[in-house]
Scaffold this motif. Structure first.
Motif, PDB file in Angstrom:
ATOM      1  N   GLU A  16      -0.435  -4.984  23.693  1.00 46.77           N
ATOM      2  CA  GLU A  16      -0.812  -4.517  25.028  1.00 46.77           C
ATOM      3  C   GLU A  16      -2.324  -4.427  25.084  1.00 46.77           C
ATOM      4  N   VAL A 192      -0.145  -1.435  32.949  1.00 44.26           N
ATOM      5  CA  VAL A 192      -0.656  -0.887  31.689  1.00 44.26           C
ATOM      6  C   VAL A 192      -2.053  -0.306  31.838  1.00 44.26           C
ATOM      7  N   CYS A 209       5.857  -1.507  24.780  1.00 48.27           N
ATOM      8  CA  CYS A 209       5.523  -2.601  23.863  1.00 48.27           C
ATOM      9  C   CYS A 209       6.638  -2.799  22.832  1.00 48.27           C
TER      10      CYS A 209
END
Length: 237
Positions: A16, A192, A209
């Protein structure tokens, strides 16, 4: 060929990423100009460089990694287990910890890294950020001089393409058509940045994730026409 692979030799992973800074205004003047130039094709005339900055996380030169989640299979006494763990937080530390994992446990020629769209995104992004931090590339990410068939990477997107270079399939779509529970619960990739910088909820991102890593492993099982993992076979370490 996929059926011949030993699942215990595969490290499944997902990353991420977010923009390097929480706000466009925090960048130095020279980098603002570089961002303007880098993003102009994607922005066209629809967005200013500042308006487009929340998407900077997709470029390793302007973003950073906040989480690398990994998973691997273990077969003991006839039972199957899939173990999940994550490296999170300060980027340089998580990259060094991830590098140590590769160097100490996934360094043999037969070991493989597996991600969805990993060859285009995850693997090169990790390598670039390591070099930016002055971290020596582990063998599994150092591809210089390697022939295509020597690259120790599996990519579920590439496997699903079957040689069709025009075809892109998201992990969410792929899990849907293969009858796998969707990993895209709670948040998705577009959220995110906000969850990290505004809500400051890294735990939520890590869980997201890890769900992706599990989904990638499930895709490999489905492509091998094997039974999917059930909840009792999944553990976090």
């Amino acid at each position: 060929m996929l059926h011949k692979l030993n699942l215990e030799n595969i490290l499944f992973l997902d990353i991420e990423t977010v923009p390097e800074f929480s706000e466009f205004s925090e960048m130095e003047a020279e980098k603002k100009l570089l961002w303007e130039d880098k993003s102009k094709y994607q922005r066209k005339d629809e967005f200013t460089p500042e308006e487009f900055y929340d998407r900077a996380g997709i470029w390793a030169e302007f973003g950073k990694i906040i989480c690398i989640s990994v998973g691997y299979f273990s077969f003991r006494n006839g039972s199957r287990n899939f173990r999940l763990t994550s490296f999170k937080g300060e980027e340089e530390k998580l990259l060094r910890d991830f590098s140590n994992l590769l160097e100490e446990h996934f360094f043999q020629p037969y070991h493989l890294l597996c991600a969805h769209n990993g060859k285009e995104f995850d693997f090169p992004y990790i390598a670039r950020r390591m070099l930016i931090h002055g971290i020596r590339l582990p063998a599994k990410l150092d591809l210089f001089g390697k022939k295509p068939w020597e690259v120790p990477h599996l990519d579920t997107l590439e496997l699903w393409k079957f040689g069709d270079y025009k075809h892109y399939t998201s992990l969410k779509l792929l899990t849907h058509v293969l009858g796998i529970s969707s990993p895209k619960e709670d948040i998705d990739g577009s959220m995110v940045c906000e969850v990290y910088y505004k809500e400051k909820d890294l735990t939520r991102i890590v869980e997201y994730c890890e769900r992706d890593v599990l989904a990638i492993a499930q895709v490999i099982l489905r492509l091998r026409q094997e039974n999917l993992l059930n909840e009792t076979e999944i553990s976090k370490i």
